[in-house]
Design a protein around this motif. Sequence first.
Motif, PDB file in Angstrom:
ATOM      1  N   GLN A 124       0.866  -1.221  -0.115  1.00 28.51           N
ATOM      2  CA  GLN A 124       0.024  -0.463  -0.104  1.00 28.51           C
ATOM      3  C   GLN A 124       0.853   1.542   0.193  1.00 28.51           C
ATOM      4  N   ALA A 125       0.415   2.626  -1.282  1.00 32.18           N
ATOM      5  CA  ALA A 125       1.375   3.996  -0.850  1.00 32.18           C
ATOM      6  C   ALA A 125       0.376   4.553  -1.593  1.00 32.18           C
ATOM      7  N   LEU A 126       0.698   6.059  -0.801  1.00 37.72           N
ATOM      8  CA  LEU A 126      -0.828   6.723  -0.796  1.00 37.72           C
ATOM      9  C   LEU A 126       0.035   7.463  -2.389  1.00 37.72           C
ATOM     10  N   GLU A 127      -1.518   7.600  -2.790  1.00 36.20           N
ATOM     11  CA  GLU A 127      -0.538   8.817  -4.618  1.00 36.20           C
ATOM     12  C   GLU A 127      -2.385   9.472  -3.970  1.00 36.20           C
ATOM     13  N   LEU A 128      -1.142  10.894  -4.612  1.00 37.29           N
ATOM     14  CA  LEU A 128      -1.309  12.293  -4.139  1.00 37.29           C
ATOM     15  C   LEU A 128      -1.888  12.345  -5.529  1.00 37.29           C
ATOM     16  N   ARG A 129      -3.119  12.390  -5.672  1.00 34.21           N
ATOM     17  CA  ARG A 129      -3.582  14.044  -7.211  1.00 34.21           C
ATOM     18  C   ARG A 129      -3.846  15.307  -6.911  1.00 34.21           C
ATOM     19  N   SER A 130      -3.652  16.354  -7.535  1.00 33.18           N
ATOM     20  CA  SER A 130      -3.497  17.482  -6.988  1.00 33.18           C
ATOM     21  C   SER A 130      -3.484  18.528  -8.421  1.00 33.18           C
ATOM     22  N   ASN A 131      -4.803  19.605  -8.709  1.00 33.24           N
ATOM     23  CA  ASN A 131      -4.070  21.013  -9.402  1.00 33.24           C
ATOM     24  C   ASN A 131      -3.642  21.499  -8.062  1.00 33.24           C
TER      25      ASN A 131
END
Length: 799
Positions: A535-542
């Motif tokens: 498990q690894a955190l995924e970050l999506r952002s603008n």
Amino acid sequence: MSIDSLNEEVLRRLSKMLDNATCGWRQLASAVSEVPKFCYSERELTSCSLQVLSAAGSPGRTLLARLADRSCSLDFLLHCLRKIDHQEAVQYLTTVVAQLIQITVQPQSQQATLGGRVVLICRATGPPGLSYQWFKGKEEILDETGSTPELILCPLAQVHQGHYICRVNHGENVVFSQWAQVRCIVSAGCSSSLFPGAESGLRITRQPQSQAVSEGDTLLLECHAEANPPAQYEWYHNTIPLKQSKTQTLKIPCVTTANRGQYRCKVLNLYHTAWSDTATVTIGPSSITETSWVEVDRGPDSQEIHRSGVGPYPLQQMSKSTSTKHFYATDKVALLIGNMNYVYHTQLCAPIADVHELSNLLRQMNFKVVSLLDLNWQEMHSAVTEFLLLLDKGVYGLLYFAGHGYENFGNSFMVPIDAPASYTSEHCLCVQNILTRMQEKETGLNVFLLDMCRKRNPNDDVIVQPGLLKVTANIVFGYATCVDAEAYEVKRKDVSNGIFISFLKKRVCEDEKVTVMLDRVAEDMGHCKITKGRQALELRSNLSERRSLTDHIQTFECSASQSARNLQWAVAHDLPESRCLQFECGVKVQLGFAGEFSNIMVIYTRILEQPKEIVSCSAQLTDFPEDVDIDLKKSNQETLLEAGSCMLIDDSPASPEAPSLYTRVQSLQRLRGELTFTICLHYTYANMDDEVQERQSVTIGKPLVSKLNLHKLRPPCASSYSSFSYDSFNPSECSSLSSDAWSYKSKADLSRSVNVPEETDGSEFFDAPKPLVASKSLPLSQASETNYKFSDMYGFHSH
């Protein structure tokens, strides 16, 4: 330096000074709350105060331990002790800190050509106000750099040759650095005593330059040196080595505010070591790096349309003018949903603890929080609609979901507890659809934290087309796991935490840009052995601005929408007033209420008065409506833990003067009418074996979220007034705060209150109040241990 650097004897003496009522740990807790991450809930303060019940317990020591856990610095602790005017503690800690001077960067021996430049560096950590003195041999150097951490010898002359040492002072406390030798050479090399006839030397020919860049840009720093043997390079950021940077050029793509600070390069070969100049890097919030721009419309059927403009500042000026800009929210609201008890799918354990902990942390940052457990499809739709009603222009909106979920074709779906075994998108809620509805409100920040599985759903081959997203540059998605992967929870005997929240709770209150905070959470998870490869955190952002969850709320006028928003939120947290009931036998019973979550309430009964001829007496609750969920085996229990509330534990023995029974009422969102139940009084007279019963029916209205009627269908465009009738609702009675010893203390503190049952002193009801101690969830240190196994752990499976 942080509080962790103090030894146990110092902490013990300091705690003793803080264990007093007039100027002690409570006043310190209030002072440190000026920084959001050091805000402590009433439950945590109560836990500190209960330490006095132990012979070796110390409330002050417990508070210091909590501050150490959140990396409180000694400088800030001293600042707060001065703020509360605790002279004894200030004097003692100042003396102790003065003895903690540590040299972190030692001066290194160097050689350079005549006319060149040599910089000797000595840096130390310790109390504020450290001073530096440089000596050549026994003579103090009195030029302008002789009293700074960096001694500059330029132009280098024969007179500069010799041995140098730095003295670091704080009052009477003094620490000396190691000796460093400076030698002058005629050429770039000098004779080596180890290899006669060979030339060795080291000279930095190109220094890294200070610069200002914008978020999203690439940072380039260069350091070149002439050396024999060839030089090696080590880059440092704010005195911390960058382990992956071992070349002449330091390249950091897509910089964030976490990359600001001071950079230096350490250059070394087999014989020599030299340090480069310090390069200061500032990070501006804008990604526009040019003074002019051209917009080109490249639609499929259109011709190029040029619109040009000139920016008001060049890059350097723009960074200075915008880097200090502060951002504000017009309000901050959060909807937290935790689904555990699925009808057709694997049961989960962690959402109750995860929602509870995140609720408390968000309240410390002044979020209006609605926390709900175990919602079906209709209730989730209605809850989201009510959440959207709380949003408005400039509001920060946060949605957290923990439960089963899946992701198909880039869209994320949250699974309600009543979803069938082979569910599809029509049985679930699409997160991207919620985002488009949030954007219609012109929110200042949209944050989605999705603690669920992201495996593909093979039963669903429909490509959902969400509404068209606007280009707002204010969206952040934090996924607990990567695409096509599962999210896990750690099973323990007392309480479970999801992996995501185990790490998020350590960082979420940091005063940093949301994306920077989540990046650090991802790094923490990456260091945990049991999550690697799973498990690894995924970050999506603008997100283009430095907006933080800790940003202050600033409203310039009380608009009608703000008033309606506050009223709507208060409705979902309206608790019945505490009341006293008189029975014919002379027994007086107190009935009290507490909101554990927005749809879960704890009711307690307590015997206040009973005639002397009655030897035993208890008041039990029964005859609840079928709408709500009552576990009959756990109703009318003597402790909160036995009643099913694992968030708060009453571990004290029952007081014979004030016996209490607790009943936990769940699923209040399904309550269709007023909540009515019966109090059944059981008592026995002296010299009589038969038990006598009296019954009274009680109606308490619609508590907490039940007023919002989440079980009802919502119209496509629900208004702020669709969920309840103002005719039957008195705003002045939104929260029965002052009269209920178990409800929140004041309306002003409502947003900061802990979402758990909580007692005030209540001296008018009984002599010895029962201490309430919060149960512990999985701490970060334990999450890093390898003795946790993924066998017997449930993943958030998608089917």
